[in-house]
Scaffold this motif. Structure first.
Motif, PDB file in Angstrom:
ATOM      1  N   THR A  28       0.836  -1.198   0.000  1.00 49.03           N
ATOM      2  CA  THR A  28       0.000   0.000   0.000  1.00 49.03           C
ATOM      3  C   THR A  28       0.866   1.241   0.000  1.00 49.03           C
ATOM      4  OG1 THR A  28      -1.726  -1.186   1.221  1.00 49.03           O
ATOM      5  CG2 THR A  28      -1.831   1.223   1.207  1.00 49.03           C
ATOM      6  N   LEU A  29       0.517   2.167  -0.862  1.00 49.26           N
ATOM      7  CA  LEU A  29       1.291   3.392  -1.018  1.00 49.26           C
ATOM      8  C   LEU A  29       0.659   4.527  -0.226  1.00 49.26           C
ATOM      9  CD1 LEU A  29       1.704   3.094  -4.895  1.00 49.26           C
ATOM     10  CD2 LEU A  29       3.410   2.519  -3.161  1.00 49.26           C
ATOM     11  N   SER A  30       1.488   5.379   0.358  1.00 52.44           N
ATOM     12  CA  SER A  30       0.937   6.562   1.028  1.00 52.44           C
ATOM     13  C   SER A  30       0.587   7.623  -0.007  1.00 52.44           C
ATOM     14  CB  SER A  30       1.942   7.119   2.033  1.00 52.44           C
ATOM     15  OG  SER A  30       3.123   7.513   1.357  1.00 52.44           O
ATOM     16  N   ASN A  31       1.395   7.725  -1.018  1.00 52.91           N
ATOM     17  CA  ASN A  31       1.096   8.630  -2.118  1.00 52.91           C
ATOM     18  C   ASN A  31       1.880   8.181  -3.344  1.00 52.91           C
ATOM     19  OD1 ASN A  31       3.769  10.030  -2.195  1.00 52.91           O
ATOM     20  ND2 ASN A  31       3.142  10.754  -0.197  1.00 52.91           N
ATOM     21  N   ILE A  32       1.570   8.743  -4.466  1.00 50.61           N
ATOM     22  CA  ILE A  32       2.290   8.434  -5.697  1.00 50.61           C
ATOM     23  C   ILE A  32       2.493   9.745  -6.438  1.00 50.61           C
ATOM     24  CG2 ILE A  32       0.270   7.995  -7.163  1.00 50.61           C
ATOM     25  CD1 ILE A  32       3.256   5.671  -7.188  1.00 50.61           C
ATOM     26  N   GLN A  33       3.676   9.905  -6.986  1.00 50.81           N
ATOM     27  CA  GLN A  33       3.967  11.070  -7.798  1.00 50.81           C
ATOM     28  C   GLN A  33       4.257  10.614  -9.228  1.00 50.81           C
ATOM     29  OE1 GLN A  33       7.099  13.489  -6.078  1.00 50.81           O
ATOM     30  NE2 GLN A  33       6.016  13.783  -4.149  1.00 50.81           N
ATOM     31  N   TRP A  34       3.962  11.490 -10.169  1.00 51.28           N
ATOM     32  CA  TRP A  34       4.277  11.230 -11.571  1.00 51.28           C
ATOM     33  C   TRP A  34       5.205  12.317 -12.085  1.00 51.28           C
ATOM     34  CZ3 TRP A  34       3.042   7.022 -14.521  1.00 51.28           C
ATOM     35  CH2 TRP A  34       2.072   6.145 -14.004  1.00 51.28           C
ATOM     36  N   TYR A  35       6.199  11.890 -12.862  1.00 46.68           N
ATOM     37  CA  TYR A  35       7.161  12.792 -13.464  1.00 46.68           C
ATOM     38  C   TYR A  35       7.250  12.499 -14.954  1.00 46.68           C
ATOM     39  CZ  TYR A  35       8.872  14.079  -8.816  1.00 46.68           C
ATOM     40  OH  TYR A  35       8.968  14.553  -7.529  1.00 46.68           O
ATOM     41  N   LYS A  36       7.616  13.543 -15.715  1.00 46.78           N
ATOM     42  CA  LYS A  36       7.866  13.379 -17.146  1.00 46.78           C
ATOM     43  C   LYS A  36       9.311  13.802 -17.424  1.00 46.78           C
ATOM     44  CE  LYS A  36       6.625  15.068 -21.746  1.00 46.78           C
ATOM     45  NZ  LYS A  36       5.776  16.007 -22.536  1.00 46.78           N
ATOM     46  N   GLN A  37       9.993  12.989 -18.212  1.00 50.39           N
ATOM     47  CA  GLN A  37      11.363  13.315 -18.599  1.00 50.39           C
ATOM     48  C   GLN A  37      11.454  13.316 -20.118  1.00 50.39           C
ATOM     49  OE1 GLN A  37      14.429  10.657 -17.054  1.00 50.39           O
ATOM     50  NE2 GLN A  37      15.967  12.252 -17.150  1.00 50.39           N
ATOM     51  N   ARG A  38      11.692  14.487 -20.673  1.00 46.25           N
ATOM     52  CA  ARG A  38      11.862  14.591 -22.122  1.00 46.25           C
ATOM     53  C   ARG A  38      13.217  14.014 -22.501  1.00 46.25           C
ATOM     54  NH1 ARG A  38       8.206  18.052 -24.584  1.00 46.25           N
ATOM     55  NH2 ARG A  38       6.997  19.348 -23.141  1.00 46.25           N
ATOM     56  N   PRO A  39      13.402  13.578 -23.743  1.00 43.77           N
ATOM     57  CA  PRO A  39      14.708  13.064 -24.168  1.00 43.77           C
ATOM     58  C   PRO A  39      15.808  14.076 -23.898  1.00 43.77           C
ATOM     59  CG  PRO A  39      13.047  12.605 -25.836  1.00 43.77           C
ATOM     60  CD  PRO A  39      12.380  13.482 -24.815  1.00 43.77           C
ATOM     61  N   THR A  79      -2.909  11.997 -28.092  1.00 45.58           N
ATOM     62  CA  THR A  79      -1.500  12.359 -27.922  1.00 45.58           C
ATOM     63  C   THR A  79      -1.029  13.341 -28.999  1.00 45.58           C
ATOM     64  OG1 THR A  79      -0.873  10.398 -29.185  1.00 45.58           O
ATOM     65  CG2 THR A  79      -0.831  10.231 -26.771  1.00 45.58           C
ATOM     66  N   GLN A  80      -0.071  14.143 -28.589  1.00 45.91           N
ATOM     67  CA  GLN A  80       0.586  15.089 -29.485  1.00 45.91           C
ATOM     68  C   GLN A  80       2.083  14.818 -29.442  1.00 45.91           C
ATOM     69  OE1 GLN A  80      -0.589  18.989 -28.120  1.00 45.91           O
ATOM     70  NE2 GLN A  80      -2.769  18.623 -28.507  1.00 45.91           N
ATOM     71  N   THR A  81       2.803  15.349 -30.418  1.00 44.01           N
ATOM     72  CA  THR A  81       4.255  15.110 -30.459  1.00 44.01           C
ATOM     73  C   THR A  81       4.948  15.694 -29.237  1.00 44.01           C
ATOM     74  OG1 THR A  81       4.528  17.059 -31.857  1.00 44.01           O
ATOM     75  CG2 THR A  81       4.367  14.922 -32.970  1.00 44.01           C
ATOM     76  N   THR A  82       4.348  16.685 -28.629  1.00 40.59           N
ATOM     77  CA  THR A  82       4.925  17.282 -27.416  1.00 40.59           C
ATOM     78  C   THR A  82       4.820  16.366 -26.208  1.00 40.59           C
ATOM     79  OG1 THR A  82       2.819  18.383 -27.041  1.00 40.59           O
ATOM     80  CG2 THR A  82       4.548  19.670 -28.128  1.00 40.59           C
ATOM     81  N   ASP A  83       4.059  15.286 -26.342  1.00 41.97           N
ATOM     82  CA  ASP A  83       3.931  14.338 -25.222  1.00 41.97           C
ATOM     83  C   ASP A  83       5.085  13.343 -25.169  1.00 41.97           C
ATOM     84  OD1 ASP A  83       0.387  14.175 -25.884  1.00 41.97           O
ATOM     85  OD2 ASP A  83       1.454  15.435 -24.446  1.00 41.97           O
ATOM     86  N   VAL A  84       5.938  13.357 -26.179  1.00 40.39           N
ATOM     87  CA  VAL A  84       7.062  12.423 -26.238  1.00 40.39           C
ATOM     88  C   VAL A  84       7.940  12.553 -24.994  1.00 40.39           C
ATOM     89  CG1 VAL A  84       9.258  12.026 -27.407  1.00 40.39           C
ATOM     90  CG2 VAL A  84       7.163  12.214 -28.733  1.00 40.39           C
ATOM     91  N   GLY A  85       8.329  11.413 -24.451  1.00 43.48           N
ATOM     92  CA  GLY A  85       9.210  11.404 -23.289  1.00 43.48           C
ATOM     93  C   GLY A  85       8.998  10.130 -22.494  1.00 43.48           C
ATOM     94  N   THR A  86       9.644  10.071 -21.341  1.00 39.71           N
ATOM     95  CA  THR A  86       9.482   8.934 -20.445  1.00 39.71           C
ATOM     96  C   THR A  86       8.705   9.380 -19.227  1.00 39.71           C
ATOM     97  OG1 THR A  86      11.561   7.951 -21.193  1.00 39.71           O
ATOM     98  CG2 THR A  86      10.668   7.150 -19.118  1.00 39.71           C
ATOM     99  N   TYR A  87       7.686   8.618 -18.892  1.00 44.94           N
ATOM    100  CA  TYR A  87       6.829   8.946 -17.757  1.00 44.94           C
ATOM    101  C   TYR A  87       7.159   8.000 -16.607  1.00 44.94           C
ATOM    102  CZ  TYR A  87       4.308  11.874 -21.007  1.00 44.94           C
ATOM    103  OH  TYR A  87       3.988  12.861 -21.909  1.00 44.94           O
ATOM    104  N   PHE A  88       7.499   8.586 -15.483  1.00 45.94           N
ATOM    105  CA  PHE A  88       7.868   7.818 -14.297  1.00 45.94           C
ATOM    106  C   PHE A  88       6.832   8.005 -13.208  1.00 45.94           C
ATOM    107  CE2 PHE A  88      12.139   6.564 -15.385  1.00 45.94           C
ATOM    108  CZ  PHE A  88      12.649   7.586 -16.168  1.00 45.94           C
ATOM    109  N   CYS A  89       6.506   6.927 -12.518  1.00 42.59           N
ATOM    110  CA  CYS A  89       5.821   7.070 -11.250  1.00 42.59           C
ATOM    111  C   CYS A  89       6.870   6.917 -10.151  1.00 42.59           C
ATOM    112  CB  CYS A  89       4.695   6.058 -11.077  1.00 42.59           C
ATOM    113  SG  CYS A  89       5.219   4.331 -11.041  1.00 42.59           S
ATOM    114  N   ALA A  90       6.596   7.512  -9.007  1.00 40.54           N
ATOM    115  CA  ALA A  90       7.533   7.451  -7.890  1.00 40.54           C
ATOM    116  C   ALA A  90       6.738   7.374  -6.598  1.00 40.54           C
ATOM    117  CB  ALA A  90       8.450   8.675  -7.882  1.00 40.54           C
TER     118      ALA A  90
END
Lengths: 112, 117
Positions: A28-39, A79-90
């Motif tokens: 069980t998670l207390s919270n979850i964060q999402w991050y985006k990392q462009r190339p 989706t748009q081309t600006t959405d390109v990248g890697t999406y991380f949960c943490a």
């Protein structure tokens, strides 16, 4: 430490199609964060989810936190081309915990 | 400053050389983190500072890695006798609050790409 599993690892979509990435934890998670990392870039914070069953929207992005607080998802509509990248949960270990543990990420490619 | 600043952006080191990586966090941020990111992987935690105190260094891979934040602002990550497996991007992040508060967002710097040859 405890991992968060992300699927899929890669996703190629045609521009205009929808995209979803999933983040799963065995605990069980207390919270979850999402991050985006462009190339070639650095992780940029998108959102934090705290409450069971929480749903948050940012324009075309919809974030969900599962009822059991063991999984989360990020959905991108049209989706748009600006959405390109890697999406991380943490995840963090609990209230007051400082250490973020990142998943391996989902790399999104958008074909114009 | 406006964001987290790291220098140098790129570093090529010969195996066995010592390197020092610098991080300037956002002014006033209590927490400072160092992460290591290998190619195609998510960031992995190295160490955490709350102000000048290093509260957790459990992620440092070996005793060749050392970090400090002597005045509670700028931090330096030092790697002694670099080895090829140290090649990675080293990310610094800061956040406003310290331990004991709900996590707030972490602001990442651009990272230092270290290549050991």
């Amino acid at each position: 430490g405890q991992q968060v599993m992300q699927i899929p690892q890669y996703q190629h979509v045609q521009e205009g199609e929808d995209f979803t990435t999933y983040c799963n934890s065995s605990t069980t998670l207390s919270n979850i964060q999402w991050y985006k990392q462009r190339p070639g870039g650095h992780p940029v914070f998108l959102i934090q989810l705290v409450k069971s069953g929480e749903v948050k929207k940012q324009k075309r992005l919809t974030f969900q936190f599962g009822e059991a607080k063991k999984n989360s998802s990020l959905h991108i509509t049209a989706t748009q081309t600006t959405d390109v990248g890697t999406y991380f949960c943490a995840k963090s270990s609990g209230a007051g915990s400082y250490q973020l543990t990142f998943g391996k990420g989902t790399k999104l490619s958008v074909i114009p | 400053g406006a964001g987290v600043s790291q220098s140098p952006r790129y570093k090529v080191a010969k195996r066995g050389q010592d390197v020092a990586l610098r991080c300037d966090p956002i002014s006033g941020h209590v927490s400072l983190f160092w992460y290591q990111q290998a190619l195609g992987q998510g960031p992995e935690f190295l160490t955490y500072f709350q102000n000048e105190a290093q509260l957790d260094k459990s992620g440092l891979p070996s005793d060749r890695f050392f970090a400090e934040r002597p005045e509670g602002s700028v931090s330096t990550l030092k790697i002694q006798r670099t080895q090829q497996e140290d090649s990675a991007v080293y990310l610094c992040a800061s956040s406003l609050r310290g331990q004991g508060a709900w996590n707030t967002e972490a602001f990442f710097g651009q990272g230092t790409r270290l290549t050991v040859v």
